[in-house]
Design a protein around this motif. Structure first.
Motif, short mmCIF file in Angstrom:
data_model
loop_
_atom_site.label_atom_id
_atom_site.label_comp_id
_atom_site.label_asym_id
_atom_site.label_seq_id
_atom_site.Cartn_x
_atom_site.Cartn_y
_atom_site.Cartn_z
N ILE A 48 -4.72 -1.54 -8.75
CA ILE A 48 -3.38 -1.25 -8.24
C ILE A 48 -3.27 0.27 -8.13
CG2 ILE A 48 -0.90 -1.33 -8.69
CD1 ILE A 48 -1.37 -3.92 -10.23
N LEU A 49 -2.98 0.76 -6.95
CA LEU A 49 -2.86 2.19 -6.70
C LEU A 49 -1.40 2.57 -6.57
CD1 LEU A 49 -3.87 5.04 -5.92
CD2 LEU A 49 -4.14 4.20 -3.58
N LYS A 50 -0.96 3.53 -7.37
CA LYS A 50 0.41 4.05 -7.28
C LYS A 50 0.34 5.49 -6.74
CE LYS A 50 4.77 5.06 -8.02
NZ LYS A 50 4.68 6.48 -7.58
N PRO A 51 0.66 5.69 -5.43
CA PRO A 51 0.65 7.04 -4.86
C PRO A 51 1.89 7.82 -5.31
CG PRO A 51 0.64 5.31 -3.17
CD PRO A 51 1.04 4.68 -4.45
N SER A 52 1.85 9.13 -5.06
CA SER A 52 2.99 9.98 -5.41
C SER A 52 4.13 9.78 -4.42
CB SER A 52 2.57 11.45 -5.41
OG SER A 52 3.71 12.28 -5.59
N GLU A 53 5.34 9.73 -4.96
CA GLU A 53 6.53 9.62 -4.13
C GLU A 53 6.88 10.95 -3.45
OE1 GLU A 53 7.84 10.43 -8.39
OE2 GLU A 53 6.30 9.24 -7.34
N LEU A 54 6.21 12.06 -3.87
CA LEU A 54 6.51 13.36 -3.28
C LEU A 54 5.82 13.58 -1.93
CD1 LEU A 54 6.49 15.72 -6.41
CD2 LEU A 54 8.38 14.44 -5.38
N THR A 55 4.88 12.72 -1.60
CA THR A 55 4.26 12.75 -0.27
C THR A 55 4.45 11.36 0.36
OG1 THR A 55 2.16 12.36 -1.43
CG2 THR A 55 2.58 14.59 -0.62
N PRO A 56 5.66 11.06 0.80
CA PRO A 56 6.00 9.70 1.22
C PRO A 56 5.27 9.22 2.47
CG PRO A 56 7.81 11.21 1.70
CD PRO A 56 6.82 11.97 0.87
N THR A 57 4.97 10.14 3.38
CA THR A 57 4.28 9.72 4.60
C THR A 57 2.85 9.29 4.28
OG1 THR A 57 5.56 11.43 5.74
CG2 THR A 57 3.83 10.35 7.00
N VAL A 58 2.18 10.07 3.47
CA VAL A 58 0.84 9.70 3.04
C VAL A 58 0.87 8.39 2.27
CG1 VAL A 58 -1.12 10.35 1.57
CG2 VAL A 58 0.00 12.08 3.00
N SER A 59 1.86 8.24 1.40
CA SER A 59 2.00 7.01 0.63
C SER A 59 2.15 5.80 1.55
CB SER A 59 3.21 7.11 -0.30
OG SER A 59 3.39 5.94 -1.04
N TRP A 60 2.95 5.95 2.58
CA TRP A 60 3.16 4.87 3.55
C TRP A 60 1.85 4.52 4.26
CZ3 TRP A 60 2.67 4.07 8.80
CH2 TRP A 60 3.37 2.98 9.34
N VAL A 61 1.08 5.53 4.66
CA VAL A 61 -0.19 5.29 5.34
C VAL A 61 -1.18 4.61 4.39
CG1 VAL A 61 -2.21 6.40 6.39
CG2 VAL A 61 0.09 7.15 7.02
N LEU A 62 -1.23 5.07 3.15
CA LEU A 62 -2.12 4.45 2.17
C LEU A 62 -1.82 2.96 2.01
CD1 LEU A 62 -2.24 7.16 -0.66
CD2 LEU A 62 -4.19 6.39 0.72
N LYS A 63 -0.55 2.65 1.92
CA LYS A 63 -0.16 1.24 1.75
C LYS A 63 -0.58 0.41 2.96
CE LYS A 63 3.70 -1.78 0.51
NZ LYS A 63 2.90 -2.41 -0.58
N ARG A 64 -0.31 0.93 4.15
CA ARG A 64 -0.63 0.17 5.37
C ARG A 64 -2.13 -0.03 5.53
NH1 ARG A 64 3.60 -0.03 4.09
NH2 ARG A 64 5.58 -0.07 5.23
N MET A 65 -2.90 1.00 5.24
CA MET A 65 -4.34 0.84 5.49
C MET A 65 -5.00 -0.05 4.42
SD MET A 65 -5.84 4.66 4.77
CE MET A 65 -6.26 5.26 3.12
N VAL A 66 -4.53 0.00 3.20
CA VAL A 66 -5.10 -0.85 2.15
C VAL A 66 -4.76 -2.31 2.40
CG1 VAL A 66 -4.99 -1.43 -0.31
CG2 VAL A 66 -5.27 0.95 0.41
N GLU A 67 -3.50 -2.60 2.80
CA GLU A 67 -3.13 -3.99 3.03
C GLU A 67 -3.79 -4.55 4.28
OE1 GLU A 67 1.10 -3.89 3.11
OE2 GLU A 67 1.24 -3.30 5.22
N THR A 68 -4.26 -3.66 5.17
CA THR A 68 -4.99 -4.12 6.36
C THR A 68 -6.40 -4.58 6.00
OG1 THR A 68 -3.76 -2.59 7.78
CG2 THR A 68 -5.85 -3.41 8.64
#
Length: 454
Positions: A134-154
């Motif tokens: 389970i990866l928890k990205p930083s909330e201070l870089t929300p755009t990167v966090s959003w991309v990380l979530k989308r690419m991992v779930e893909t």
């Protein structure tokens, strides 16, 4: 939701599907494919959140990850193999070996300064070792966090590898789920909280923290290269690097020339007006920007000092006449401000270093090998370089990690695999005969044991 997710990951791990070599290899290849497919969105997200240039984003985030995956792919089968252990005389007739066992459901908590690199690098080791993540990205870089979530779930099912977004409360909820291993990168203060919370379940942790990493420029240093490499190491990512030179100790005999060269390289790298440079990284948010600008009033301004409050950018800045009593020397700076301190004898520097918390990195510039050994062997720090900065972290076969306040545990290359692997010792005893000396009533047992000690 979080509790259900963790339970699903533990159930999936217990199925045994993550353990075979073929499965692990296939998942590393998927990870490699994922990074390549999402390269453009990653670069755009890094530009949006931190204004990272394509060159800096690729060299410090994507390239490192691809090299790390290749290192694991090239050596994974060898790392996974049981390690045979030679037996002492007391174990005649046995076979002894060490099995490489994954921990289970792991949690990776990533920071904001290198939000792709420092998120995925530990994941590579965790998946290679046969765990779920389970990866928890930083909330201070929300755009990167959003991309990380989308690419991992893909590319991955959530019961194997998933991203959970949220504020610090989300992180606390994840730690409360009795994970099998926690890997955290961030500040020392938060690291203490993570470790304290993890202790409720005796969950093992790796803490990649930071601290005030010094650079020492001795009188015999190649000053041009010292200034060039310190400028690069300090102001990359606008100083928001855990292993950036936090301050410089420079010998009084070469100080003025060193400062002149430092200013020259800052202008060479970032231009005469860095705030107008479209590729100059911004400070992550207003809170960190305000904290950093307070330091600009200390010491004597040698270079820089200008700020752009709207875009939260601060020029590469050099401050002279700084002492240990200054506010800027109390905590890790984590920004583009470089304090300069002066020394006459190396004994002064060594004594000062011994009084401070152990830093994550140390950089020594000088040609005398005796002094090189004196500094690198006589001072305690996580890792570092002689006549360079940052470069040790890019070596896939050098473990990277801190000591004391700068962290515990290490990763990169085989160290990553080892971090997420439990070494399980096994003794396979023979049934062809039985050593009687170890049992009560043995006539020769005591005499034999005493003889072995001679």
């Amino acid at each position: 939701m979080i509790q259900t997710l963790v339970e699903r990951q533990k159930h999936y791990f217990n199925s045994g599907e993550t353990k075979p070599y073929a499965f692990r290899k296939s998942q590393l290849l998927q990870l490699q494919k994922m990074l390549k497919t999402f390269e453009a969105p990653i670069l755009k997200a890094l530009k949006f959140d931190l204004n990272k240039s394509e060159f800096e984003a690729y060299s410090s985030e994507i390239l490192f990850l691809q090299n790390e995956i290749n290192e694991h792919l090239n050596h994974l089968k060898q790392w996974m193999a049981p390690t045979k252990v030679k037996n002492p005389l007391t174990h005649t007739g046995t076979k002894s070996y060490i099995l490489k066992e994954p921990y289970g459901a792991t949690l990776v908590i990533a920071p904001w300064n290198y939000p792709v690199h420092l998120a995925i690098a530990p994941v590579i080791g965790a998946l290679a070792a046969g765990n779920t993540v389970i990866l928890k990205p930083s909330e201070l870089t929300p755009t990167v966090s959003w991309v990380l979530k989308r690419m991992v779930e893909t590319y991955f099912p959530p019961e194997y590898f998933t991203v959970v977004e949220g504020e610090k409360e989300t992180t606390q909820q994840l730690i409360d789920q009795n994970m099998d291993y926690i890997f955290f990168t961030g500040s020392t203060s938060v690291g203490r909280q993570i470790m304290s919370q993890a202790s409720n379940y005796l969950t093992p942790v790796t803490l990649e923290l930071g601290g005030k990493s010094p650079a020492i420029v001795d009188s015999d240093a190649n000053l041009k290269l010292a200034a060039k490499r310190i400028t690069w190491g300090k102001f990359t990512n606008a100083g928001q690097t855990c292993i950036a030179p936090d301050y410089v100790y420079v010998h009084e005999d070469v100080k003025q020339r060193f400062l002149t060269l430092l200013s020259s390289y800052i202008e060479s790298f970032y231009g005469h007006f860095p705030l107008q440079n479209p590729d100059y990284t911004r400070i992550v948010n207003k809170q960190h920007f305000d904290r950093l600008t307070e330091y600009l009033h200390e010491g004597t301004l040698i270079h820089g000092g200008q700020i752009d409050e709207i875009n939260t950018t601060i020029e590469p800045t050099v401050l002279d006449d700084i002492t240990w009593d200054a506010a800027i020397m109390k905590d890790e700076i984590f920004g583009p401000i470089l304090p300069i301190m002066t020394f006459e004898h190396m004994d002064e520097v060594m004594a000062d270093m011994d009084r401070q918390h152990k830093p994550l990195a140390l950089y020594y510039f000088g040609e005398d090998e005796t002094e090189q050994r004196r500094v690198t062997e006589g001072l305690s720090f996580g890792g570092g370089c002689i006549n360079d900065t940052l470069y040790h972290v890019a070596h896939p076969r050098l473990p990277f990690g801190g000591v004391g306040n700068s962290g515990m545990g290490a990763y990169h290359g085989k160290a990553s695999f080892d971090t997420f692997t439990h070494a399980k010792s096994i003794t396979k005893q023979t049934t062809a005969f039985d050593q009687s000396f170890r049992y009560p009533g043995s006539k020769f047992g005591l005499a034999l044991m005493k003889k072995w000690l001679d």
